[in-house]
Design a protein around this motif. Sequence first.
Motif, short mmCIF file in Angstrom:
data_model
loop_
_atom_site.label_atom_id
_atom_site.label_comp_id
_atom_site.label_asym_id
_atom_site.label_seq_id
_atom_site.Cartn_x
_atom_site.Cartn_y
_atom_site.Cartn_z
N ARG A 84 -0.08 -0.64 -10.24
CA ARG A 84 -0.91 -0.44 -11.45
C ARG A 84 -2.34 -0.08 -11.07
O ARG A 84 -2.93 0.86 -11.61
N ARG A 85 -2.87 -0.83 -10.09
CA ARG A 85 -4.25 -0.59 -9.66
C ARG A 85 -4.39 0.83 -9.09
O ARG A 85 -5.30 1.57 -9.44
N ALA A 86 -3.44 1.21 -8.25
CA ALA A 86 -3.51 2.54 -7.63
C ALA A 86 -3.37 3.64 -8.67
O ALA A 86 -4.12 4.63 -8.65
N GLU B 18 0.82 -1.20 0.00
CA GLU B 18 0.00 0.00 0.00
C GLU B 18 0.87 1.27 0.00
O GLU B 18 0.57 2.25 -0.67
N VAL C 203 1.92 6.79 -6.91
CA VAL C 203 0.88 7.73 -7.30
C VAL C 203 1.35 9.16 -7.05
O VAL C 203 1.21 10.04 -7.90
N SER D 58 -3.54 6.49 -15.48
CA SER D 58 -3.49 5.25 -16.27
C SER D 58 -2.47 5.32 -17.40
O SER D 58 -2.12 4.30 -17.98
N ASP E 9 -4.16 3.53 -11.79
CA ASP E 9 -5.37 3.57 -12.62
C ASP E 9 -6.53 4.24 -11.88
O ASP E 9 -7.25 5.04 -12.45
N THR E 10 -6.68 3.91 -10.59
CA THR E 10 -7.80 4.53 -9.85
C THR E 10 -7.55 6.01 -9.60
O THR E 10 -8.50 6.76 -9.44
N GLU E 11 -6.30 6.42 -9.57
CA GLU E 11 -6.00 7.82 -9.26
C GLU E 11 -5.82 8.68 -10.50
O GLU E 11 -5.24 9.77 -10.44
N GLY E 12 -6.25 8.19 -11.64
CA GLY E 12 -6.20 9.00 -12.85
C GLY E 12 -4.83 9.03 -13.52
O GLY E 12 -4.53 9.92 -14.31
#
Length: 324
Positions: free
Chosen positions: A177-179, A146, A153, A186, A181-184
């Motif tokens: 990658r997930r973080a 995390e 990010v 990508s 993508d969720t935080e704009g």
Amino acid sequence: MRMRRLRRSDSMRALVRETVIEPGDLIYPLFICPGQGVRREVGSMPGVFNLSVDEAVREAEEAAGLGLGGLLLFGLPETKDEEGAGAWEEGGIVQQALRAMRHSAASKKLVLIADVCLCEYTSHGHCGIIVQGRDGFEVDNDSTLELLARTAVSQAKAGADIVAPSDMMDGRVAAIRRALDTEGCSQTPILSYASKFASAFYGPFREAADSAPQFGDRKTYQMDGANLREAMREIDLDLGEGADMILMKPAMPYLDVIRAARERVDVPIGAYQVSGEYSMLQAAFAKGWLDRDRTIIESLLGIRRAGADFAVTYFAKDAAKLLA
Ligand code: PBG
């Protein structure tokens, strides 16, 4: 057959040369520290400096002028703590440098890569969170993910073109990658240090980045130097999790691993000529035992010939000047 026919002149040799290095293939690492006008040479790495943000921007301009491919940024925070908060804070040292570089013309010519790791920022010097395990303290994998994701990010938001996780926790590429993508973010690529060995050749870096572990070593997360097949599994996993490119390290003692990676995957591959590789060559140059210019180029040529598309090297500026 006379092989020497094609070696008779500089121009003939240039015509049949199989491997070339260009300044654009070279990435230059920088160590950013607090303050203003700071330019402190690292004892074990002559020619490498801890630089305050203003000095780092100047360095970026020089790198851009030399046509280098990009910079790899490491940070020395004002203070360290158990969790390495300096790595992800909005006002973190690397974030400050990224913002300053973004505002300079140099950044349009350079790819700005941020190293994602906690060891420079933690008081204990390990690359993750320390917990009490069965046999004493250990680096906890999943709680670290995390924090690494948060770091990536915040670097992407501060202006990093690429984030490069070097911690060797399992699953970190997927978490990052997930973080992103969720935080704009990508569009931010991940360059994963997929194949990173627990190496004695990182010694001088730990002085440069003030990141030596305060107890134990990194062998429970970085790879055993004896294992080539395991390196291939690491690469497959990182690509499966969404890595866009991979970084191999160290370079010179692991050229066979670079070659094996090149034959296995089609993603861009970088190789890191690490601090110890740099320092031992510098020591030999200082003694007059090796010819500086020819050795620098030959060491980088070996890395390219092994199959790396680009090299991270403390010789980047020197090499660019030699290639000009
Ligand atoms: C951080 C990191 C290290 C290096 C790159 N990222 C040090 C380490 O793993 O101990 C080494 C680079 C070099 O030696 O030049 N984890």
